[in-house]
Design a protein around this motif. Structure first.
Motif, PDB file in Angstrom:
ATOM      1  N   GLY A  72       0.799  -1.221   0.000  1.00 14.00           N
ATOM      2  CA  GLY A  72       0.000   0.000   0.000  1.00 14.00           C
ATOM      3  C   GLY A  72       0.833   1.273   0.000  1.00 14.00           C
ATOM      4  O   GLY A  72       0.366   2.325  -0.450  1.00 14.00           O
ATOM      5  N   THR A  73       2.050   1.184   0.493  1.00  6.60           N
ATOM      6  CA  THR A  73       2.916   2.362   0.539  1.00  6.60           C
ATOM      7  C   THR A  73       3.444   2.698  -0.860  1.00  6.60           C
ATOM      8  O   THR A  73       3.372   3.856  -1.307  1.00  6.60           O
ATOM      9  CB  THR A  73       4.094   2.099   1.507  1.00  6.60           C
ATOM     10  OG1 THR A  73       3.553   1.710   2.760  1.00  6.60           O
ATOM     11  CG2 THR A  73       4.967   3.325   1.675  1.00  6.60           C
ATOM     12  N   VAL A  74       3.938   1.684  -1.556  1.00  4.29           N
ATOM     13  CA  VAL A  74       4.410   1.889  -2.924  1.00  4.29           C
ATOM     14  C   VAL A  74       3.240   2.343  -3.812  1.00  4.29           C
ATOM     15  O   VAL A  74       3.400   3.185  -4.703  1.00  4.29           O
ATOM     16  CB  VAL A  74       5.078   0.590  -3.456  1.00  4.29           C
ATOM     17  CG1 VAL A  74       5.226   0.604  -4.966  1.00  4.29           C
ATOM     18  CG2 VAL A  74       6.451   0.408  -2.809  1.00  4.29           C
ATOM     19  N   TYR A 129      -7.238   8.840  -2.784  1.00  9.25           N
ATOM     20  CA  TYR A 129      -7.732   8.303  -1.519  1.00  9.25           C
ATOM     21  C   TYR A 129      -6.827   7.178  -1.061  1.00  9.25           C
ATOM     22  O   TYR A 129      -6.575   6.234  -1.811  1.00  9.25           O
ATOM     23  CB  TYR A 129      -9.173   7.795  -1.646  1.00  9.25           C
ATOM     24  CG  TYR A 129     -10.163   8.932  -1.687  1.00  9.25           C
ATOM     25  CD1 TYR A 129     -10.362   9.729  -0.566  1.00  9.25           C
ATOM     26  CD2 TYR A 129     -10.862   9.229  -2.846  1.00  9.25           C
ATOM     27  CE1 TYR A 129     -11.241  10.798  -0.594  1.00  9.25           C
ATOM     28  CE2 TYR A 129     -11.754  10.289  -2.887  1.00  9.25           C
ATOM     29  CZ  TYR A 129     -11.930  11.073  -1.750  1.00  9.25           C
ATOM     30  OH  TYR A 129     -12.804  12.131  -1.780  1.00  9.25           O
ATOM     31  N   ASP A 130      -6.347   7.286   0.170  1.00 12.68           N
ATOM     32  CA  ASP A 130      -5.668   6.175   0.811  1.00 12.68           C
ATOM     33  C   ASP A 130      -6.794   5.299   1.380  1.00 12.68           C
ATOM     34  O   ASP A 130      -7.357   5.583   2.439  1.00 12.68           O
ATOM     35  CB  ASP A 130      -4.740   6.676   1.923  1.00 12.68           C
ATOM     36  CG  ASP A 130      -4.000   5.526   2.593  1.00 12.68           C
ATOM     37  OD1 ASP A 130      -4.440   4.374   2.431  1.00 12.68           O
ATOM     38  OD2 ASP A 130      -3.000   5.792   3.293  1.00 12.68           O
ATOM     39  N   ALA A 131      -7.104   4.262   0.602  1.00 12.95           N
ATOM     40  CA  ALA A 131      -8.217   3.379   0.975  1.00 12.95           C
ATOM     41  C   ALA A 131      -7.672   2.066   1.542  1.00 12.95           C
ATOM     42  O   ALA A 131      -8.272   1.004   1.367  1.00 12.95           O
ATOM     43  CB  ALA A 131      -9.112   3.141  -0.239  1.00 12.95           C
ATOM     44  N   CYS A 150      -4.999   0.739  -1.978  1.00  9.89           N
ATOM     45  CA  CYS A 150      -5.415  -0.128  -0.881  1.00  9.89           C
ATOM     46  C   CYS A 150      -4.209  -0.939  -0.410  1.00  9.89           C
ATOM     47  O   CYS A 150      -3.262  -1.138  -1.180  1.00  9.89           O
ATOM     48  CB  CYS A 150      -6.527  -1.062  -1.356  1.00  9.89           C
ATOM     49  SG  CYS A 150      -7.255  -2.057  -0.035  1.00  9.89           S
ATOM     50  N   SER A 151      -4.237  -1.367   0.829  1.00  7.51           N
ATOM     51  CA  SER A 151      -3.184  -2.245   1.352  1.00  7.51           C
ATOM     52  C   SER A 151      -3.750  -3.650   1.519  1.00  7.51           C
ATOM     53  O   SER A 151      -4.854  -3.819   2.032  1.00  7.51           O
ATOM     54  CB  SER A 151      -2.710  -1.722   2.710  1.00  7.51           C
ATOM     55  OG  SER A 151      -1.929  -2.728   3.347  1.00  7.51           O
ATOM     56  N   LEU A 152      -2.969  -4.627   1.073  1.00 13.25           N
ATOM     57  CA  LEU A 152      -3.350  -6.031   1.291  1.00 13.25           C
ATOM     58  C   LEU A 152      -2.347  -6.667   2.252  1.00 13.25           C
ATOM     59  O   LEU A 152      -1.950  -7.824   2.098  1.00 13.25           O
ATOM     60  CB  LEU A 152      -3.399  -6.798  -0.039  1.00 13.25           C
ATOM     61  CG  LEU A 152      -4.291  -6.232  -1.147  1.00 13.25           C
ATOM     62  CD1 LEU A 152      -4.331  -7.185  -2.345  1.00 13.25           C
ATOM     63  CD2 LEU A 152      -5.713  -5.988  -0.655  1.00 13.25           C
ATOM     64  N   THR A 200      -2.211  -7.860   8.062  1.00  7.84           N
ATOM     65  CA  THR A 200      -3.098  -7.450   9.162  1.00  7.84           C
ATOM     66  C   THR A 200      -4.450  -6.947   8.657  1.00  7.84           C
ATOM     67  O   THR A 200      -5.336  -6.660   9.467  1.00  7.84           O
ATOM     68  CB  THR A 200      -2.451  -6.318   9.975  1.00  7.84           C
ATOM     69  OG1 THR A 200      -2.107  -5.271   9.052  1.00  7.84           O
ATOM     70  CG2 THR A 200      -1.212  -6.793  10.715  1.00  7.84           C
ATOM     71  N   LYS A 201      -4.584  -6.800   7.355  1.00 12.84           N
ATOM     72  CA  LYS A 201      -5.840  -6.240   6.829  1.00 12.84           C
ATOM     73  C   LYS A 201      -6.926  -7.333   6.731  1.00 12.84           C
ATOM     74  O   LYS A 201      -6.617  -8.517   6.715  1.00 12.84           O
ATOM     75  CB  LYS A 201      -5.587  -5.625   5.440  1.00 12.84           C
ATOM     76  CG  LYS A 201      -4.571  -4.478   5.471  1.00 12.84           C
ATOM     77  CD  LYS A 201      -5.079  -3.303   6.269  1.00 12.84           C
ATOM     78  CE  LYS A 201      -4.212  -2.074   6.194  1.00 12.84           C
ATOM     79  NZ  LYS A 201      -3.179  -1.974   7.228  1.00 12.84           N
ATOM     80  N   LEU A 202      -8.169  -6.903   6.620  1.00 11.82           N
ATOM     81  CA  LEU A 202      -9.255  -7.896   6.663  1.00 11.82           C
ATOM     82  C   LEU A 202      -9.209  -8.834   5.476  1.00 11.82           C
ATOM     83  O   LEU A 202      -9.603  -9.991   5.567  1.00 11.82           O
ATOM     84  CB  LEU A 202     -10.611  -7.216   6.846  1.00 11.82           C
ATOM     85  CG  LEU A 202     -11.492  -6.873   5.666  1.00 11.82           C
ATOM     86  CD1 LEU A 202     -12.904  -6.708   6.138  1.00 11.82           C
ATOM     87  CD2 LEU A 202     -11.028  -5.630   4.976  1.00 11.82           C
TER      88      LEU A 202
HETATM   89  C1  LIG Z   1      -3.978   4.062   6.240  1.00 11.52           C
HETATM   90  C2  LIG Z   1      -2.823   3.260   5.709  1.00 11.52           C
HETATM   91  N1  LIG Z   1      -2.148   3.713   4.654  1.00 11.52           N
HETATM   92  C3  LIG Z   1      -1.110   3.025   4.132  1.00 11.52           C
HETATM   93  C4  LIG Z   1      -0.700   1.838   4.669  1.00 11.52           C
HETATM   94  C5  LIG Z   1       0.485   1.145   4.107  1.00 11.52           C
HETATM   95  O1  LIG Z   1       0.187  -0.103   3.558  1.00 11.52           O
HETATM   96  P1  LIG Z   1       1.310  -1.244   3.465  1.00 11.52           P
HETATM   97  O2  LIG Z   1       1.597  -1.723   4.829  1.00 11.52           O
HETATM   98  O3  LIG Z   1       0.652  -2.286   2.591  1.00 11.52           O
HETATM   99  O4  LIG Z   1       2.503  -0.638   2.798  1.00 11.52           O
HETATM  100  C6  LIG Z   1      -1.373   1.316   5.772  1.00 11.52           C
HETATM  101  C7  LIG Z   1      -0.934   0.029   6.334  1.00 11.52           C
HETATM  102  O5  LIG Z   1      -1.007  -0.316   7.450  1.00 11.52           O
HETATM  103  C8  LIG Z   1      -2.458   2.043   6.319  1.00 11.52           C
HETATM  104  O6  LIG Z   1      -3.125   1.606   7.401  1.00 11.52           O
END
Ligand SMILES: Cc1ncc(COP(=O)(O)O)c(C=O)c1O
Length: 360
Positions: A57-59, A151-153, A175-177, A180-182
């Motif tokens: 999700g960060t990238v 949107y950071d979803a 979105c982040s997979l 810890t995500k659902l």
């Molecule tokens: C709101 C939010 N943005 C971004 C991220 C980053 O996602 P990732 O851990 O997949 O890089 C997270 C992850 O916990 C998050 O909760």
């Protein structure tokens, strides 16, 4: 021990089925058949036209900012995970924090216009705990001031607003997979956009900018994900409904047992439904919250102050900003354990301990 979260794991033979295919094909990464299949199935599940399965999700956030050519100032929320802000700084833009709404805990759309300057190029807002932002108001502001919207979803998998996927709002949703995500693929992320040309650019970017073995279309990065991660994504997709049902049941139990607690739940968007990604509570006082954290910890039950501290005051690479609502909420918010394997009896125990603190 009860952790705050625990990754869902499918039956091992379901994952093994996909591993057998990986071994047969000897195709481990670089947009393999499982990654492509996962993209197709997720488009169908989420009812979106275009999406990319990426590293995390960060990238995804960093690629979104890059693909939109954002410069200057980006208006954002201080009540989010650090990646929302760090992605902005990583892409050489300046985060400008706007305070949150005390009810939804999302960026306060009514305060956005006051923060717009000639340097502003975009709004990057988080659907906190999966609760959609005021997407209509943000769209109106963005149109009026010609700003892009991301949107950071990360929390909002499966969420709909007005009958449409929340990922369809804004120029790009990510979105982040993460495990810890659902819904997860161990590590992983999604980039969603309605704009086919933008998707093409992002697809090049994901693969170093290659548009053939010896030619480049654009600046790129390694944003790909592997067949092993796609396999976990495909395996977990089969259990979406089961996971949703269980989390809904656990949430209802918390709601029922904690109805007399001196704390409140975030107010959900009226045209949307909870995806039960988290169980946040805003306590009436930080003191009561900390006492609960301590008693739970003594009983080997772990909670998380999510999000604390406020990003507006805690990042050494960002000029601090004083935002009263965020500062106050961040002091008093706590996420209780919520995951597929949690039992109703464990929820009852957690609630008994919390109420014991209050009634003492
Ligand atoms: C709101 C939010 N943005 C971004 C991220 C980053 O996602 P990732 O851990 O997949 O890089 C997270 C992850 O916990 C998050 O909760």
């Amino acid at each position: 021990m009860i952790p705050v979260t625990k990754p869902f794991l499918p039956p091992q033979q379901v994952y093994q089925y996909y591993l057998d295919g990986i071994w047969k094909r000897n195709w481990l990464t670089n947009m393999g058949p499982l990654a492509s299949d996962l993209e197709l199935k997720l488009k169908d599940t989420l009812k979106v036209n275009h999406l990319l399965f990426v590293t995390n999700g960060t990238v995804a956030l960093q690629m979104a900012i890059k693909a939109l050519d954002l410069k200057g100032e980006i208006i954002t929320t201080p009540f989010s995970f650090v990646a929302t802000t760090s992605a902005i700084v990583w892409e050489h833009c300046t985060p400008i924090f706007v305070d949150i709404d005390e009810h939804s805990l999302n960026i306060d759309a009514d305060k956005i216009e006051d923060a717009i300057t000639p340097e502003t190029t975009a709004i990057l807002a988080t659907h906190v705990y999966g609760n959609p932002c005021d997407v209509e108001k943000i769209e109106t502001i963005a149109k009026k001031h010609q700003l892009k919207v991301i949107y950071d979803a990360a929390h909002a998998f499966g969420v709909e607003v007005n009958g449409r996927s929340v990922f369809e709002y804004g120029d790009i949703s990510t979105c982040s997979l993460h495990a810890t995500k659902l819904y997860h693929s161990v590590e992983g992320g999604l980039i969603v956009t309605k704009d086919a040309a933008l998707l093409k650019r992002l697809a090049y970017m994901r693969n170093f900018g290659f548009d053939g073995p010896e030619s480049f279309a654009d600046l790129g990065i390694n944003g790909k994900n592997s067949e092993y991660h796609a396999a976990m994504g495909l395996a977990n997709l089969k259990y979406l409904e089961t996971i949703h049902h269980k989390r809904k049941e656990l949430t209802a139990r918390y709601d029922e047992k904690l109805k007399n607690l001196k704390a409140r739940r975030p107010v959900w968007h009226s045209a949307s439904e909870n995806n039960f990604a988290y169980y946040p509570l805003v306590f009436d006082s930080e003191e009561l919250m900390l006492q609960c954290v301590e008693l739970l910890k003594l009983n080997e039950i772990f909670t998380r102050r999510y999000f604390y501290p406020s990003l507006a005051t805690s990042l050494p690479y960002v000029k601090p900003q004083d935002l009263p609502v965020t500062g106050d909420i961040a002091q008093r918010v706590l996420c209780l354990p919520l995951y597929y394997d949690l039992t109703l009896e464990e929820v009852d125990l957690i609630c008994r301990l919390i109420l014991r603190v209050q009634n003492n």
